[in-house]
Design an enzyme around this catalytic site. Structure first.
Site, PDB file in Angstrom:
ATOM      1  N   ASP A  12      69.894  29.531  33.256  1.00 18.70           N
ATOM      2  CA  ASP A  12      70.971  30.406  34.176  1.00 18.70           C
ATOM      3  C   ASP A  12      70.661  30.549  35.737  1.00 18.70           C
ATOM      4  O   ASP A  12      69.955  31.587  35.549  1.00 18.70           O
ATOM      5  CB  ASP A  12      72.289  30.697  32.957  1.00 18.70           C
ATOM      6  CG  ASP A  12      73.203  30.438  33.522  1.00 18.70           C
ATOM      7  OD1 ASP A  12      73.919  28.638  33.766  1.00 18.70           O
ATOM      8  OD2 ASP A  12      74.041  31.610  34.074  1.00 18.70           O
ATOM      9  N   SER A  13      71.507  30.105  36.366  1.00 20.89           N
ATOM     10  CA  SER A  13      71.717  31.193  37.286  1.00 20.89           C
ATOM     11  C   SER A  13      71.852  32.464  37.359  1.00 20.89           C
ATOM     12  O   SER A  13      72.023  33.093  38.907  1.00 20.89           O
ATOM     13  CB  SER A  13      72.865  30.142  38.547  1.00 20.89           C
ATOM     14  OG  SER A  13      74.413  30.339  37.352  1.00 20.89           O
ATOM     15  N   CYS A  75      73.203  25.723  31.805  1.00 18.59           N
ATOM     16  CA  CYS A  75      73.744  26.151  33.097  1.00 18.59           C
ATOM     17  C   CYS A  75      74.458  24.733  33.165  1.00 18.59           C
ATOM     18  O   CYS A  75      73.222  23.662  33.356  1.00 18.59           O
ATOM     19  CB  CYS A  75      73.226  26.896  34.102  1.00 18.59           C
ATOM     20  SG  CYS A  75      73.813  27.031  35.341  1.00 18.59           S
ATOM     21  N   GLU A 160      80.159  37.396  37.486  1.00 19.63           N
ATOM     22  CA  GLU A 160      79.204  38.057  37.763  1.00 19.63           C
ATOM     23  C   GLU A 160      79.692  39.522  38.270  1.00 19.63           C
ATOM     24  O   GLU A 160      79.212  40.331  38.526  1.00 19.63           O
ATOM     25  CB  GLU A 160      78.834  36.829  39.365  1.00 19.63           C
ATOM     26  CG  GLU A 160      77.761  36.410  38.935  1.00 19.63           C
ATOM     27  CD  GLU A 160      76.197  35.797  37.834  1.00 19.63           C
ATOM     28  OE1 GLU A 160      75.507  36.667  38.155  1.00 19.63           O
ATOM     29  OE2 GLU A 160      76.543  35.455  37.243  1.00 19.63           O
ATOM     30  N   CYS A 194      80.721  25.003  31.998  1.00 16.25           N
ATOM     31  CA  CYS A 194      80.307  26.168  32.684  1.00 16.25           C
ATOM     32  C   CYS A 194      80.303  27.632  31.341  1.00 16.25           C
ATOM     33  O   CYS A 194      80.969  27.438  30.823  1.00 16.25           O
ATOM     34  CB  CYS A 194      81.174  26.501  33.595  1.00 16.25           C
ATOM     35  SG  CYS A 194      80.078  27.762  34.289  1.00 16.25           S
ATOM     36  N   HIS A 196      79.491  29.848  32.142  1.00 13.12           N
ATOM     37  CA  HIS A 196      79.596  31.849  32.059  1.00 13.12           C
ATOM     38  C   HIS A 196      81.154  32.047  32.088  1.00 13.12           C
ATOM     39  O   HIS A 196      81.493  32.927  31.430  1.00 13.12           O
ATOM     40  CB  HIS A 196      80.110  32.102  33.524  1.00 13.12           C
ATOM     41  CG  HIS A 196      79.031  31.875  34.522  1.00 13.12           C
ATOM     42  ND1 HIS A 196      77.704  31.223  34.841  1.00 13.12           N
ATOM     43  CD2 HIS A 196      79.265  33.837  35.417  1.00 13.12           C
ATOM     44  CE1 HIS A 196      77.364  31.939  35.663  1.00 13.12           C
ATOM     45  NE2 HIS A 196      77.022  33.300  35.884  1.00 13.12           N
TER      46      HIS A 196
HETATM   47  N1  DGL Z   1      77.266  28.766  34.115  1.00 12.25           N
HETATM   48  C1  DGL Z   1      76.888  27.837  35.375  1.00 12.25           C
HETATM   49  C2  DGL Z   1      77.372  26.832  34.783  1.00 12.25           C
HETATM   50  O1  DGL Z   1      76.633  26.624  33.716  1.00 12.25           O
HETATM   51  C3  DGL Z   1      77.270  28.854  36.386  1.00 12.25           C
HETATM   52  C4  DGL Z   1      76.652  27.919  37.760  1.00 12.25           C
HETATM   53  C5  DGL Z   1      77.492  28.360  38.807  1.00 12.25           C
HETATM   54  O2  DGL Z   1      76.219  29.305  39.065  1.00 12.25           O
HETATM   55  O3  DGL Z   1      78.148  28.698  40.263  1.00 12.25           O
HETATM   56  O4  DGL Z   1      77.206  25.723  35.765  1.00 12.25           O
END
Ligand code: DGL
Length: 275
Positions: A12-13, A75, A160, A194, A196
């Site tokens: 993931d990011s 992600c 974050e 998402c 997150h």
């Molecule tokens: N967890 C990522 C997703 O599902 C987040 C993306 C981001 O870094 O903006 O899209």
């Protein structure tokens, strides 16, 4: 890194993929996992196709070089913007026997059973919403389901930066939920598109009307991966099973350990990694 591990890579990011990893660890406890969070370059959601594709490919290649046979893009943004190119163009050249899977298709497959009104909301990053991946995939499988999207560009930074449970955090959660429901009052199910967002689920639930179902991806992706490995025993045998999990971040290790440990409810050791 441990030797002779052919772990399942979870990418993931940043922290969002932990919501998927959490469910994978619960439902596949004997497998080996490597989690990679590109916290240094998060968020991905506001970045262009080319940038998300380049970053994601780098991460996938890194996980392959660490012994992963199979990588889950935990992600949505990476799944929306990079998965297809990696599967179709890169994998045949760089690793024809390895696999990369995403999170959008398994989530979409669940929709019809969760909505009665056939009006569904999708909340995601700007990138995921602009890619139209959810409406396109839903139209293929369930043409009678009406989809309304809402981009929530502030939500990933809230996670974050640990700002979800603050007045500011609640302001942005309410703002986007109100905006989505004002576009379609018949919505009775919302996909948290998402990874997150499950980390904000308690606050989201407080604001959301009770009759609306929240579809969060962790257990859906875990069930789908188990099913995939059942259908592909040739891949399953290539995934080692020593019940281990290693964590890598491209940013500060101590912040990662603190936040990831809190989320997974365990103390953990993370290592810094550069691509
Ligand atoms: N967890 C990522 C997703 O599902 C987040 C993306 C981001 O870094 O903006 O899209």
């Amino acid at each position: 890194m441990k030797k002779n591990r052919q772990a399942i890579g979870v990418f993931d990011s940043g922290y969002g993929g932990l919501s998927v990893l959490n469910e994978l660890l619960k439902s596949m406890p004997n497998y080996d996992f490597i989690y990679l969070g590109d916290n240094a370059r998060s968020p991905y959601g506001t970045r262009s196709y080319d940038v998300v594709y380049d970053y994601t490919l780098e991460a996938v290649e890194k996980l392959f070089s660490m012994g992963c046979e199979l990588v889950i893009l935990a992600c949505n943004t990476a799944s929306a913007k990079a998965l297809r190119s990696i599967q179709q163009n890169d994998l045949p050249k760089i690793a024809p026997n390895k696999r990369v899977l995403g999170v959008i298709r398994p989530s979409v497959e669940q929709i019809a059973s969760l909505t009665k009104t056939k009006h569904v909301g999708v909340m995601g990053t700007l990138g995921t919403v602009r890619s139209n991946s959810y409406p396109l995939e839903i139209a293929k499988l369930f043409p009678d389901v009406h989809v309304t999207q809402e981009a929530c560009p502030m939500w990933v930074p809230l996670v974050e930066n640990n700002e979800v449970e603050t007045d500011g955090g609640r302001y942005f959660i309410k703002k986007n939920i109100d905006s989505l429901l004002s576009k379609d009052s018949l919505i009775d199910a919302i996909i948290l598109g998402c990874t997150h967002y499950p980390l904000m689920e308690t606050e989201i639930r407080k604001i959301l009307p009770d009759h609306i179902q929240l579809i969060s991806q962790g257990d859906i992706v875990a069930r789908s991966l188990k099913d995939y490995l059942f259908r592909h025993p040739e891949m399953d045998v290539r995934c080692s099973k020593n019940a281990s999990c290693e964590f890598f971040t491209t940013e500060f290790v101590d912040s990662f350990e603190e936040k990831a440990g809190r989320f997974l409810n365990t103390s953990l050791i993370a290592k810094h990694i550069r691509f």
